[in-house]
Design an enzyme around this catalytic site. Structure first.
Site, short mmCIF file in Angstrom:
data_model
loop_
_atom_site.label_atom_id
_atom_site.label_comp_id
_atom_site.label_asym_id
_atom_site.label_seq_id
_atom_site.Cartn_x
_atom_site.Cartn_y
_atom_site.Cartn_z
CD GLN A 1 0.25 -8.68 0.75
OE1 GLN A 1 0.50 -7.60 0.22
NE2 GLN A 1 -0.01 -8.80 2.03
CE LYS B 1 -7.73 -7.57 9.43
NZ LYS B 1 -6.60 -8.52 9.33
CG HIS C 1 -3.94 -0.74 -2.18
ND1 HIS C 1 -2.79 -1.35 -2.59
CD2 HIS C 1 -4.12 -1.10 -0.88
CE1 HIS C 1 -2.28 -2.04 -1.59
NE2 HIS C 1 -3.06 -1.92 -0.55
NE ARG D 1 3.84 -8.87 5.59
CZ ARG D 1 2.51 -8.83 5.59
NH1 ARG D 1 1.84 -9.62 6.39
NH2 ARG D 1 1.87 -8.01 4.80
CB CYS E 1 -1.03 0.00 1.12
SG CYS E 1 -0.71 -1.14 2.46
CG HIS F 1 -5.87 -1.75 2.13
ND1 HIS F 1 -4.51 -1.76 2.25
CD2 HIS F 1 -6.27 -0.55 2.62
CE1 HIS F 1 -4.10 -0.63 2.79
NE2 HIS F 1 -5.14 0.12 3.03
CG ASP G 1 -2.15 -5.61 -1.85
OD1 ASP G 1 -3.30 -5.52 -1.39
OD2 ASP G 1 -1.14 -5.18 -1.27
#
Length: 619
Positions: free
Chosen positions: A349, A437, A353, A331, A302, A483, A351
């Site tokens: 991911q 979320k 946005h 990570r 993000c 997200h 992902d």
RNA sequence: GCCGUCUUAGCUCAGUGGUAGAGCACUUCCAUGGUAAGGAAGGGGUCUCGGGUUCAAAUCCCGAAGACGGCUCCA
């Protein structure tokens, strides 16, 4: 993990078994110090500390079970009684149970132990629960007495079927600064039959374990040289990843998303601004440049995406702006947390946005919900919604004011209610630090739930990065971010999907859709196979030819073990008739019979199934 | 990171204080084969790595790495 009674009797049965196990352990190792022994899904556990005398291992289970059975056979009544808290503390001291004593002292002082700390059910709290505990309850069976709220079955003879399962380390009161005790888990059910069924389910789960199937089906590997938590995907596994991801991308394109591409590292400045540095700096992989600057591998996407949005002034007319990007994040997890594909150091991911005005966020969330539902309908995994909220008791863990949280959570709850009524749960403390979320839990074929998709509202990062658009009045207006990840982590999703399907992928996902098995290497057969291959190639089908020096039966078996959807044998018969009799993988076939068909007909049907993503075939 | 268990051929595993075995896989040969294993021969292992004990260690002890089961953590 709910510890509420699911079945009226099962809960006290399991809870009583925890006491019976503690009784047995005290008989065998009288110096044992007891922690807590609650009911969990499928059974119970008890935390014990045998000190230096003994370290429990699975080898001890038989002995403990024998002792437990003696207690069960004795059919000792469970007797409840209460003591004033002061006397209870004296009892714990005399019984040489320091952990119990600590609990009681906490109860006396604070009136309660934080629910996070300890399973509240375990405590014999009978007072108002607010601040003062005056009295605690005990249960006694035979020579064993334990601080406990109950309830229990009448006597030790009425506990159903049980089996000790495993022993592991567990921190006292769940804090890693506390000493570690040993947690002994037992499975327990009302009847032998149910226990057997549960054990069978575990057997089935073992067979489907994605780590085992990943190797057998040649999907991914781990290399000690590359390191733990870093899966390497083989060509076959990469096909599976790509096919699933292509589908997600397709759905997103339809929903108006544009693909972006970002670097996998960044100056740390980006995360200082986003707020991630303060909260997660220990979990970032950091990179020092030769000039001494500090960079980090991206742990999420993000912040990068915000910079694309923020690269020029945006009008309200341009919004929503929607970016999608399937990419790896990194990570630095603790080594002990890694396992198979479920927990890795590099997470792919899918992902997305959305940058939009507050007034648009709801529609955007609903559209993304549509995408999620479409995807999970096709892969055949039913979803359940969980609304993940912040925990107001720990405001330091979150960005933004309490009022803002209330407002945004209210908006998300509204969306959930509108769409599924009351058919969702709320989880306090499960929010991201920047916003609440909508988390989606997938239920796999064995009934296990896994968190997969997520839709998140984010007002924290737009603040941090000062993201705005120019509104109708010509003023800067703060925007919000939505997200969304559909599979979430491809690695974790694949672990779920492999176990859900037992590796029997549908045609559109299967790394190999057709295996062509030759009977012999006659010129005519070779020619036929070559032409078959050429046509399959044109239709972009994924196939292999097995013309190895093996019996037909052996080659069929090999294809079967690799779970290839279609196997066609090519020999004299096929060459003469020009027709194939495809062998369909059992789970794919709508009916038993398989008819012969022309090469063209067969290949086109398969190609069509791949495009339309069907899960069954009526070939 | 913490506690516990485990690590023998590509895979699944047996073995034991006296310098290693099976099945499958692989290679080659024979068999021209018909829908879940045709036959034969052969190659392949510093028994995860590093120390220690011992005349001798794959085996016993210590440490590390990796895997597994939990705990803690999880944007």
């Amino acid at each position: 993990m709910s510890s509420q009674p699911a079945d009226d009797n099962l809960y006290p049965m399991r809870h009583s078994l925890a006491h019976i196990m503690a009784t047995a352990i005290m008989h065998l190792w009288p110096g044992a110090k007891l922690g807590v022994g609650p009911v969990v899904e499928n059974g119970f556990y008890y935390d014990v500390d045998l000190g230096k005398d003994h370290t429990l291992s699975e080898d001890d289970f038989a002995k403990i079970e024998v002792e437990m059975k003696k207690v069960v056979a004795a059919d000792q009544p469970f007797e409840r009684f209460t003591k004033p808290i002061g006397e209870a503390i004296v009892w714990a001291k005399e019984a040489k149970q320091p952990y119990k004593e600590e609990l009681l002292n906490d109860l006396k002082r604070a009136g309660t132990t934080s629910a996070k700390d300890i399973h509240a059910d375990e405590l014999g709290i009978t007072a108002n629960g607010e601040s003062k505990v005056e009295e605690v309850s005990f249960y006694k069976n035979g020579d064993f007495t334990d601080l406990c709220r109950g309830p229990h079955v009448e006597s030790t003879g009425k506990v159903g079927a049980f089996k000790l399962m495993r022993v592991s380390g567990a921190y006292w009161r769940g804090k890693d600064s506390n000493p570690q005790m040993q947690r002994v888990y037992g499975a327990a059910f009302a009847t032998d039959k149910e226990l057997r069924q549960y054990l069978q389910m575990l057997e089935e789960a073992k067979k489907r374990d994605h780590r085992k199937l990943g190797q057998e089906l040649d999907l991914f590997i781990f290399s000690p040289l590359v390191g733990a938590g870093l899966p390497l995907w083989t060509p076959r596994g990469t096909v599976v990843r790509n096919k699933l991801n292509d589908f997600v991308q397709e759905l997103r394109d339809e929903a108006g998303f544009e693909e972006v591409t970002i670097p996998h590292i960044t100056k740390k400045d980006l995360y200082e601004k986003s707020g991630h540095w303060a909260k997660f700096k220990d979990e970032l992989f950091k990179i020092q440049t030769r000039e001494g600057h500090e960079y980090a591998m991206k742990p999420m996407n993000c912040p990068h995406h915000t910079q694309i949005y923020d690269s020029k002034p945006r009008s309200y007319r341009d919004l929503p702006i929607r970016y999608r990007d399937t990419t790896m994040v990194y990570r630095d997890e603790q080594s002990g947390e890694l396992g198979g594909l479920s927990r890795v150091l590099c997470i792919t991911q899918d992902d997305a946005h959305v940058f939009c005005r507050l007034s648009q966020a709801k529609d955007e969330a609903l559209h993304l919900w549509d995408v999620i539902e479409q995807f999970y309908a096709i892969v055949g995994i039913p979803l359940r919604l969980r609304l993940s909220l912040h925990d107001p008791s720990t405001p330091e863990a979150y960005a933004g004011s309490e009022e803002k949280w209330q407002e945004v959570e209210g908006a998300l709850r509204e969306i959930a209610k509108e769409r599924v009524g009351d058919d969702f749960t709320e989880a306090l403390g499960d929010a991201a630090f920047y916003g609440p979320k909508l988390d989606f839990l997938g239920r796999d074929a064995l009934g296990r739930e896994h968190q997969v998709a997520t839709v998140q509202f984010d007002f924290g990062q737009p603040e941090g990065f000062d993201l705005t658009c120019t509104n109708e009045e010509g003023e800067d207006e703060r925007i919000v971010m939505v997200h969304c990840a559909v599979m979430g982590s491809l690695e974790r999703f694949l672990s779920v999907y492999i176990e859900h399907t037992a590796g029997k992928f549908p045609v559109w996902v299967a790394p190999e859709q057709i295996r062509i098995v030759t009977v012999n290497d006659d010129v005519a057969t070779v020619k036929f196979v070559m032409s078959l291959a050429e046509q399959a190639e044109k239709l972009k089908l994924r196939f292999t030819i097995d013309n190895s020096n093996e019996s037909v039966g052996k080659k069929i078996r090999t294809a079967e073990l690799l779970k290839v959807p279609y196997t066609v044998v090519v020999g004299e018969k096929e060459v003469q008739t020009g027709e194939l009799t495809p062998r369909i993988r059992r789970d794919l076939a709508v009916s038993e019979q398989t008819a012969s068909r022309t090469v063209d007909e067969f290949l086109k049907t398969v190609a069509n199934e791949a495009v339309s993503r069907v899960s069954k075939t009526s070939l």
